[in-house]
Design a protein around this motif. Structure first.
Motif, short mmCIF file in Angstrom:
data_model
loop_
_atom_site.label_atom_id
_atom_site.label_comp_id
_atom_site.label_asym_id
_atom_site.label_seq_id
_atom_site.Cartn_x
_atom_site.Cartn_y
_atom_site.Cartn_z
N ILE A 22 9.24 -32.88 -22.72
CA ILE A 22 10.17 -33.84 -22.12
C ILE A 22 10.45 -34.98 -23.09
O ILE A 22 11.60 -35.39 -23.27
CB ILE A 22 9.59 -34.39 -20.79
CG1 ILE A 22 9.56 -33.27 -19.75
CG2 ILE A 22 10.39 -35.58 -20.30
CD1 ILE A 22 8.73 -33.60 -18.51
N MET A 23 9.41 -35.47 -23.76
CA MET A 23 9.55 -36.63 -24.65
C MET A 23 10.40 -36.33 -25.88
O MET A 23 11.10 -37.21 -26.38
CB MET A 23 8.18 -37.14 -25.06
CG MET A 23 7.37 -37.69 -23.90
SD MET A 23 5.65 -37.99 -24.32
CE MET A 23 5.74 -39.67 -24.89
N ILE A 24 10.34 -35.09 -26.40
CA ILE A 24 11.10 -34.78 -27.61
C ILE A 24 12.32 -33.89 -27.34
O ILE A 24 13.03 -33.53 -28.26
CB ILE A 24 10.21 -34.15 -28.70
CG1 ILE A 24 9.65 -32.79 -28.27
CG2 ILE A 24 9.10 -35.11 -29.09
CD1 ILE A 24 8.89 -32.07 -29.38
N GLY A 25 12.53 -33.55 -26.08
CA GLY A 25 13.71 -32.77 -25.71
C GLY A 25 13.68 -31.33 -26.16
O GLY A 25 14.70 -30.78 -26.59
N LYS A 26 12.53 -30.70 -26.09
CA LYS A 26 12.38 -29.28 -26.47
C LYS A 26 11.85 -28.49 -25.28
O LYS A 26 11.41 -29.04 -24.28
CB LYS A 26 11.41 -29.14 -27.65
CG LYS A 26 11.81 -29.88 -28.90
CD LYS A 26 12.97 -29.23 -29.58
CE LYS A 26 13.31 -29.96 -30.88
NZ LYS A 26 14.43 -29.42 -31.57
N GLU A 27 11.86 -27.17 -25.41
CA GLU A 27 11.33 -26.29 -24.37
C GLU A 27 9.80 -26.31 -24.42
O GLU A 27 9.19 -26.40 -25.49
CB GLU A 27 11.83 -24.86 -24.57
CG GLU A 27 13.32 -24.70 -24.36
CD GLU A 27 13.75 -24.98 -22.93
OE1 GLU A 27 13.01 -24.58 -22.00
OE2 GLU A 27 14.81 -25.61 -22.75
N VAL A 28 9.17 -26.18 -23.25
CA VAL A 28 7.71 -26.21 -23.14
C VAL A 28 7.08 -25.10 -23.97
O VAL A 28 6.09 -25.33 -24.69
CB VAL A 28 7.26 -26.10 -21.66
CG1 VAL A 28 5.75 -26.02 -21.56
CG2 VAL A 28 7.79 -27.27 -20.87
N ASP A 29 7.62 -23.88 -23.90
CA ASP A 29 7.06 -22.76 -24.66
C ASP A 29 7.10 -23.02 -26.16
O ASP A 29 6.17 -22.67 -26.89
CB ASP A 29 7.82 -21.47 -24.34
CG ASP A 29 7.61 -20.99 -22.92
OD1 ASP A 29 6.64 -21.45 -22.28
OD2 ASP A 29 8.41 -20.17 -22.44
N GLU A 30 8.19 -23.63 -26.62
CA GLU A 30 8.35 -23.95 -28.04
C GLU A 30 7.28 -24.97 -28.49
O GLU A 30 6.67 -24.82 -29.54
CB GLU A 30 9.76 -24.50 -28.27
CG GLU A 30 10.12 -24.74 -29.70
CD GLU A 30 11.55 -25.27 -29.85
OE1 GLU A 30 11.97 -25.43 -31.00
OE2 GLU A 30 12.22 -25.55 -28.83
N VAL A 31 7.04 -25.97 -27.66
CA VAL A 31 6.04 -26.99 -27.97
C VAL A 31 4.64 -26.38 -27.93
O VAL A 31 3.83 -26.61 -28.84
CB VAL A 31 6.15 -28.18 -26.99
CG1 VAL A 31 4.97 -29.12 -27.12
CG2 VAL A 31 7.46 -28.93 -27.21
N ALA A 32 4.34 -25.59 -26.91
CA ALA A 32 3.02 -24.96 -26.79
C ALA A 32 2.75 -24.05 -27.98
O ALA A 32 1.62 -24.03 -28.52
CB ALA A 32 2.92 -24.19 -25.49
N LYS A 33 3.75 -23.31 -28.40
CA LYS A 33 3.61 -22.41 -29.55
C LYS A 33 3.34 -23.23 -30.82
O LYS A 33 2.48 -22.85 -31.63
CB LYS A 33 4.87 -21.56 -29.72
CG LYS A 33 4.79 -20.58 -30.86
CD LYS A 33 6.07 -19.77 -30.98
CE LYS A 33 6.00 -18.87 -32.21
NZ LYS A 33 7.26 -18.23 -32.50
N ALA A 34 4.05 -24.32 -31.01
CA ALA A 34 3.86 -25.17 -32.19
C ALA A 34 2.46 -25.78 -32.21
O ALA A 34 1.80 -25.82 -33.26
CB ALA A 34 4.92 -26.27 -32.23
N ILE A 35 1.98 -26.22 -31.05
CA ILE A 35 0.63 -26.80 -30.96
C ILE A 35 -0.42 -25.75 -31.30
O ILE A 35 -1.34 -26.00 -32.08
CB ILE A 35 0.37 -27.41 -29.57
CG1 ILE A 35 1.24 -28.66 -29.38
CG2 ILE A 35 -1.10 -27.74 -29.37
CD1 ILE A 35 1.23 -29.21 -27.96
N LYS A 36 -0.28 -24.55 -30.74
CA LYS A 36 -1.22 -23.46 -31.01
C LYS A 36 -1.25 -23.11 -32.50
O LYS A 36 -2.31 -22.93 -33.09
CB LYS A 36 -0.83 -22.24 -30.17
CG LYS A 36 -1.64 -20.99 -30.45
CD LYS A 36 -3.03 -21.08 -29.85
CE LYS A 36 -3.73 -19.75 -29.94
NZ LYS A 36 -4.85 -19.74 -30.86
#
Length: 161
Positions: A22-36
């Protein structure tokens, strides 16, 4: 995007992938994948909580910064010496420094004597160690960007003529 995620997590490791998305305006799956991916590549090495131990019943922890001068190991440089030092459980951090000494070693103990025994019995006797200088932390005002105690305000009334 990765740098944005890292900056957010560095300031608040409790943020969820949903919060960050929400804070960076991206999809949750995309953020979770980047974190992983950053965890797997050891860009994200852990999630720590900064605690002001002075406000707990465990406030008697002694923190010491130890300046250490060493002779680098042939073919290994400072890395092998640093590895020997950071493998002790008492050691919280080891930094290679420029200037008058080679390493800053941060340790915690229950008493000043416990810290002194660590330095005298474990750290100083290492073959590569030339000298040590121990400095005890008396009070933490700010750590990792967090101010522990805001300046105390003067509660007296203003008197003017």
């Amino acid at each position: 995007m990765k740098n944005e995620i890292l900056e957010l997590l560095e300031n608040n490791s409790r943020l969820t992938a949903e919060d960050i998305a929400i804070m960076i305006g991206k999809e949750v799956d995309e953020v979770a994948k980047a974190i992983k991916e950053m965890e797997d590549n050891q860009i994200i090495c852990g999630y720590n909580t900064l605690i002001n131990w002075d406000h707990t019943d465990k406030k008697d922890i002694v923190t010491a910064l130890i300046e250490v001068r060493v002779t680098p190991q042939r073919g290994e440089g400072f890395d092998k010496v640093a590895e020997r030092i950071y493998n002790y459980n008492e050691v919280k951090a080891v930094y290679l420094m420029s200037g008058g000494f080679d390493f800053t070693v941060i340790i915690e103990g229950k008493t000043m004597k416990e810290v002194a025994l660590f330095v005298g019995q474990k750290l100083a006797p290492l073959d590569s160690v030339l000298s040590t200088a121990t400095h005890f932390v008396l009070k933490k005002y700010k750590d990792y960007g967090v101010i522990f105690e805001e300046g105390k305000k003067d509660g007296r009334m203003i008197v003017s003529p």
